[in-house]
Design a protein around this motif. Sequence first.
Motif, PDB file in Angstrom:
ATOM      1  N   GLY B 102     -26.859  11.374  63.507  1.00 59.55           N
ATOM      2  CA  GLY B 102     -25.506  10.497  63.764  1.00 59.55           C
ATOM      3  C   GLY B 102     -26.255   9.586  65.236  1.00 59.55           C
ATOM      4  O   GLY B 102     -26.618  10.772  66.370  1.00 59.55           O
ATOM      5  N   LYS B 103     -26.015   8.106  65.330  1.00 59.18           N
ATOM      6  CA  LYS B 103     -25.121   7.891  66.666  1.00 59.18           C
ATOM      7  C   LYS B 103     -25.034   8.309  67.835  1.00 59.18           C
ATOM      8  O   LYS B 103     -24.613   7.883  68.847  1.00 59.18           O
ATOM      9  CB  LYS B 103     -25.968   6.060  66.336  1.00 59.18           C
ATOM     10  CG  LYS B 103     -27.018   5.848  65.713  1.00 59.18           C
ATOM     11  CD  LYS B 103     -27.302   4.216  66.512  1.00 59.18           C
ATOM     12  CE  LYS B 103     -28.718   3.845  65.842  1.00 59.18           C
ATOM     13  NZ  LYS B 103     -28.985   2.810  65.931  1.00 59.18           N
ATOM     14  N   GLY B 104     -23.979   8.946  67.457  1.00 60.54           N
ATOM     15  CA  GLY B 104     -22.571   9.695  68.787  1.00 60.54           C
ATOM     16  C   GLY B 104     -21.704   8.410  68.549  1.00 60.54           C
ATOM     17  O   GLY B 104     -21.761   7.818  68.723  1.00 60.54           O
ATOM     18  N   THR B 105     -20.590   8.830  68.867  1.00 58.29           N
ATOM     19  CA  THR B 105     -19.254   8.517  69.010  1.00 58.29           C
ATOM     20  C   THR B 105     -19.417   8.937  70.620  1.00 58.29           C
ATOM     21  O   THR B 105     -18.532   9.895  70.692  1.00 58.29           O
ATOM     22  CB  THR B 105     -18.143   9.044  68.496  1.00 58.29           C
ATOM     23  OG1 THR B 105     -18.883   8.610  66.732  1.00 58.29           O
ATOM     24  CG2 THR B 105     -17.338   8.120  68.920  1.00 58.29           C
ATOM     25  N   ARG B 106     -19.150   7.993  71.417  1.00 58.11           N
ATOM     26  CA  ARG B 106     -18.475   8.228  73.056  1.00 58.11           C
ATOM     27  C   ARG B 106     -16.714   7.893  72.860  1.00 58.11           C
ATOM     28  O   ARG B 106     -16.086   7.258  72.436  1.00 58.11           O
ATOM     29  CB  ARG B 106     -19.138   6.986  73.660  1.00 58.11           C
ATOM     30  CG  ARG B 106     -19.817   6.829  74.169  1.00 58.11           C
ATOM     31  CD  ARG B 106     -20.815   5.881  74.584  1.00 58.11           C
ATOM     32  NE  ARG B 106     -20.269   5.307  75.856  1.00 58.11           N
ATOM     33  CZ  ARG B 106     -19.723   4.768  76.418  1.00 58.11           C
ATOM     34  NH1 ARG B 106     -19.959   3.234  75.838  1.00 58.11           N
ATOM     35  NH2 ARG B 106     -18.946   4.138  77.221  1.00 58.11           N
ATOM     36  N   LEU B 107     -16.641   9.414  73.339  1.00 58.30           N
ATOM     37  CA  LEU B 107     -14.919   9.386  73.237  1.00 58.30           C
ATOM     38  C   LEU B 107     -14.199   9.484  74.585  1.00 58.30           C
ATOM     39  O   LEU B 107     -15.145  10.040  75.769  1.00 58.30           O
ATOM     40  CB  LEU B 107     -14.653  11.365  72.812  1.00 58.30           C
ATOM     41  CG  LEU B 107     -13.616  11.518  73.217  1.00 58.30           C
ATOM     42  CD1 LEU B 107     -12.463  10.360  71.530  1.00 58.30           C
ATOM     43  CD2 LEU B 107     -12.777  12.742  72.205  1.00 58.30           C
ATOM     44  N   HIS B 108     -13.235   8.824  75.093  1.00 59.63           N
ATOM     45  CA  HIS B 108     -12.348   8.905  76.302  1.00 59.63           C
ATOM     46  C   HIS B 108     -11.668   9.526  76.084  1.00 59.63           C
ATOM     47  O   HIS B 108     -10.556   8.624  75.333  1.00 59.63           O
ATOM     48  CB  HIS B 108     -12.628   7.716  76.717  1.00 59.63           C
ATOM     49  CG  HIS B 108     -13.690   6.854  77.092  1.00 59.63           C
ATOM     50  ND1 HIS B 108     -14.361   7.524  78.397  1.00 59.63           N
ATOM     51  CD2 HIS B 108     -14.282   6.224  77.158  1.00 59.63           C
ATOM     52  CE1 HIS B 108     -15.633   6.860  77.978  1.00 59.63           C
ATOM     53  NE2 HIS B 108     -15.871   5.554  77.421  1.00 59.63           N
ATOM     54  N   ILE B 109     -10.488  10.345  76.927  1.00 54.34           N
ATOM     55  CA  ILE B 109      -9.398  11.145  76.572  1.00 54.34           C
ATOM     56  C   ILE B 109      -9.446  10.499  78.065  1.00 54.34           C
ATOM     57  O   ILE B 109      -9.040  10.982  78.960  1.00 54.34           O
ATOM     58  CB  ILE B 109      -9.426  12.489  76.412  1.00 54.34           C
ATOM     59  CG1 ILE B 109     -10.269  13.370  75.032  1.00 54.34           C
ATOM     60  CG2 ILE B 109      -7.693  12.756  76.373  1.00 54.34           C
ATOM     61  CD1 ILE B 109      -9.676  12.722  73.974  1.00 54.34           C
ATOM     62  N   LEU B 110      -7.548   9.305  77.849  1.00 52.78           N
ATOM     63  CA  LEU B 110      -6.922   9.369  79.302  1.00 52.78           C
ATOM     64  C   LEU B 110      -6.166  10.307  79.798  1.00 52.78           C
ATOM     65  O   LEU B 110      -4.844  10.968  78.415  1.00 52.78           O
ATOM     66  CB  LEU B 110      -6.480   7.920  78.203  1.00 52.78           C
ATOM     67  CG  LEU B 110      -7.694   6.683  77.849  1.00 52.78           C
ATOM     68  CD1 LEU B 110      -6.688   5.617  77.285  1.00 52.78           C
ATOM     69  CD2 LEU B 110      -8.497   6.489  79.208  1.00 52.78           C
TER      70      LEU B 110
END
Lengths: 113, 111
Positions: B102-110
């Motif tokens: 897949g194209k990938g999901t960018r994840l940010h944990i705040l």
Amino acid sequence: DTAVSQTPKYLVTQMGNDKSIKCEQNLGHDTMYWYKQDSKKFLKIMFSYNNKELIINETVPNRFSPKSPDKAHLNLHINSLELGDSAVYFCASSPQQGLGGYTFGSGTRLTVV
Amino acid sequence: QKEVEQDPGPLSVPEGAIVSLNCTYSNSAFQYFMWYRQYSRKGPELLMYTYSSGNKEDGRFTAQVDKSSKYISLFIRDSQPSDSATYLCAMTPPGNDKIIFGKGTRLHILP
């Protein structure tokens, strides 16, 4: 003790030049791969080799030529570089063909100017 | 329709939340399913590897495959800032060396 190592990490070159990227794995894996990751982060297979034999050759311009001198090494030579070749190229290996547990190298960022 | 669809995000969640990442696919022959994590300027790193439908758990990570719906998920419990990365789903038919990502999901944990 790096498992899959690629050199160089960065490569900036002019259009029309020929360049090579080297890859070595010390995991004893039989199968090695080249993947291309474009600017949109899409990762797509280019080639795979199993014990020095070419297994997968995707629709890649014939300016790209992989070479596997032994099962621990898979190099990628690119002739007549074009602007569109700019991308990150990843080498990977897996224990055997058909198993998806790849180990990736850290990539070679190629910029063609 | 692309073979593997994945929302690119970015997805931002507070630290400690449960994260759900998903992919859908169109090829019913896919049987091996993987999740990779990729930090910036690094190579993808295998997180989970599953075969056929069901759940697989490894620490804070759970991979779920629903072959009837052609849908796979990765759940991250008690998310940490160090989980911030791009998560790529990947799959392949049996005996086939050609993994489709897949194209990938960018994840940010705040924090």
